[in-house]
Scaffold this motif. Structure first.
Motif, mmCIF file in Angstrom:
data_model
loop_
_atom_site.group_PDB
_atom_site.id
_atom_site.type_symbol
_atom_site.label_atom_id
_atom_site.label_comp_id
_atom_site.label_asym_id
_atom_site.label_seq_id
_atom_site.Cartn_x
_atom_site.Cartn_y
_atom_site.Cartn_z
ATOM 1 N N ASP A 167 0.812 -1.217 0.000
ATOM 2 C CA ASP A 167 0.000 0.000 0.000
ATOM 3 C C ASP A 167 0.847 1.270 0.000
ATOM 4 N N LYS A 168 2.124 1.159 -0.336
ATOM 5 C CA LYS A 168 3.008 2.327 -0.321
ATOM 6 C C LYS A 168 2.482 3.451 -1.211
ATOM 7 N N ALA B 215 -2.861 0.214 -6.386
ATOM 8 C CA ALA B 215 -2.626 0.421 -7.815
ATOM 9 C C ALA B 215 -3.478 1.544 -8.385
ATOM 10 N N ASP B 216 -4.741 1.616 -7.993
ATOM 11 C CA ASP B 216 -5.647 2.613 -8.561
ATOM 12 C C ASP B 216 -5.326 4.034 -8.106
ATOM 13 N N ARG B 217 -4.809 4.169 -6.885
ATOM 14 C CA ARG B 217 -4.525 5.504 -6.346
ATOM 15 C C ARG B 217 -3.059 5.900 -6.504
ATOM 16 N N SER B 218 -2.274 5.070 -7.176
ATOM 17 C CA SER B 218 -0.841 5.334 -7.268
ATOM 18 C C SER B 218 -0.509 6.589 -8.067
ATOM 19 N N ALA B 219 -1.483 7.121 -8.819
ATOM 20 C CA ALA B 219 -1.252 8.373 -9.555
ATOM 21 C C ALA B 219 -1.037 9.545 -8.604
ATOM 22 N N ARG C 77 2.560 -4.144 -10.341
ATOM 23 C CA ARG C 77 1.456 -4.692 -9.573
ATOM 24 C C ARG C 77 0.884 -3.696 -8.562
ATOM 25 N N ASN C 78 1.763 -2.889 -7.943
ATOM 26 C CA ASN C 78 1.337 -2.069 -6.803
ATOM 27 C C ASN C 78 1.402 -0.556 -7.004
ATOM 28 N N CYS C 79 2.152 -0.103 -7.988
ATOM 29 C CA CYS C 79 2.330 1.345 -8.139
ATOM 30 C C CYS C 79 2.463 1.731 -9.617
ATOM 31 N N PRO C 80 1.564 1.262 -10.477
ATOM 32 C CA PRO C 80 1.735 1.444 -11.926
ATOM 33 C C PRO C 80 1.519 2.855 -12.431
ATOM 34 N N LYS C 81 0.893 3.715 -11.615
ATOM 35 C CA LYS C 81 0.553 5.047 -12.102
ATOM 36 C C LYS C 81 1.422 6.153 -11.506
#
Length: 363
Positions: A82-83, A87-91, A184-188
């Motif tokens: 969740d760093k 994934a969805d909020r990584s932007a 997987r976890n931070c694509p954006k």
């Protein structure tokens, strides 16, 4: 501009049927934060590597590399899924600091957490931090070092660790494992700083530079740092950077940026990961990144503010401990990181005409 004179890449090793890559992915649920950790079975040694021409003449460290070169998946010991907020909020992450660190480098990590790698909101954007690591030693000493990282994780929640040997020849593996995690976890995430734990990065300058890019919010190609081109593989077995023809046949590397520290966009990071899936691992990680870029038809770029080889000033009277000498640089190798980081950010620091002769570059 450079001339692209890349030779043929060594074809992937033709491995015999004496081994089979792991095909079953095990997923276990953690008890601490209800997250999921991806765990792969142990990768088996590829004994057919010994059939490579003049294999017995290679240094033992290179033989070991070739025995396990096909291994790309290792159990994850520490994770921060969740760093980036998922994934969805990584932007929401503008700059992700990805710092290569070995388990024994506790002191370096502590200094970075208190200085340039501090997680914070700057100029209205978020800077997040991750240390990426493998394991060291064996038996009790390995458990002791792993326990140290676990304690750091409880306090800072900023470590990704896999159960592979944290050695120089495995730096490329460390990069690939991180890029897989990122997809997987931070694509954006918009941009990344990828660097070592012994450099000093002026992240304030980086943010200003990245925010000032024209028509690039991280969704287009960016890969910049200390550019290296027309570099030939070192064939001397005694060198730390030794790469024999059995590993890389070409007499020239693709252009790349020094692995001490470079900036790249989230877009480029994911392109590199995609390319890496079809490129055999090379033990020199920054060279390998350049190979991935070349395969994608992309190129690294020079940034005059990145000084991973240090600052060389022709004027002998320049005080190498003068913070004004470093204030406008993006990244460099410092003599005393903690002291210098505080001095270059001192609001009372006055840099006048005496510093105009330095080779620093304003971002």
């Amino acid at each position: 501009m450079y001339k692209n004179r890349r030779g043929r890449e060594l074809e992937s090793l033709k491995l015999s049927v004496s081994w089979k890559p792991p095909t079953i992915l095990k997923i276990r649920q953690t008890t601490t934060n209800n997250s999921y950790v991806f765990s792969w079975p142990r990768c088996q040694q590829n004994m057919s590597a010994a059939n490579i021409t003049d294999f017995s003449l290679l240094p033992v460290r290179m033989q070991d590399f070739l025995y396990y070169r096909h291994c790309r998946h290792f159990p994850m010991l520490l994770d921060v899924p969740d760093k980036c907020g998922g994934a969805d909020r990584s932007a929401e992450v503008f700059l992700l600091l990805v710092i290569k660190s070995s388990p024994v480098n506790y002191d370096r990590r502590e200094v970075l957490r208190k200085t340039w790698a501090k997680e914070r909101l700057h100029n209205g954007i978020w800077i997040r931090r991750l240390f990426i690591s493998g394991t060291m030693d064996s038996g009790y000493e390995k458990k002791r070092l792993n326990k140290l990282l676990e304690l750091e994780q409880r306090e800072y929640n900023d470590i990704l660790q896999w159960d592979f040997s944290d050695s120089f020849y495995n730096l490329t593996l460390k990069q690939i494992l991180f890029l897989e995690w990122m997809e997987r976890n931070c694509p954006k995430a918009h941009f990344l700083l990828n660097g070592d734990d012994d450099v000093l990065a002026n992240t304030d300058n980086m943010v200003e530079y990245l925010q000032g890019l024209v028509d690039n919010d991280g969704s287009k190609h960016l890969f910049t740092g200390q550019l290296i081109y027309n570099m030939e593989p070192i064939r001397s077995p005694g060198s730390k950077y030794f790469v024999p023809v059995q590993v890389h046949e070409s007499d020239l590397y693709a252009p790349y940026c020094s692995g001490g520290g470079f900036l790249l966009s989230g877009y480029t990071a994911l392109v590199i990961y995609k390319m890496s899936l079809s490129i055999t691992i090379l033990p020199i990680d920054d060279v390998y990144m350049g190979m991935c870029l070349a395969k994608a038809g992309l190129a690294p770029a020079l940034h005059m503010g990145v000084k991973t080889f240090g600052l060389n000033d022709p004027f002998s009277k320049v005080d190498r401990y003068d913070p004004c000498y470093y204030k406008d640089v993006l990244l460099f190798l410092p003599a005393h990181m903690y002291l210098m980081c505080h001095r270059i950010h001192d609001p009372s620091l006055k840099c006048g005409l005496k510093n105009e002769g330095s080779n620093s570059t304003k971002l």
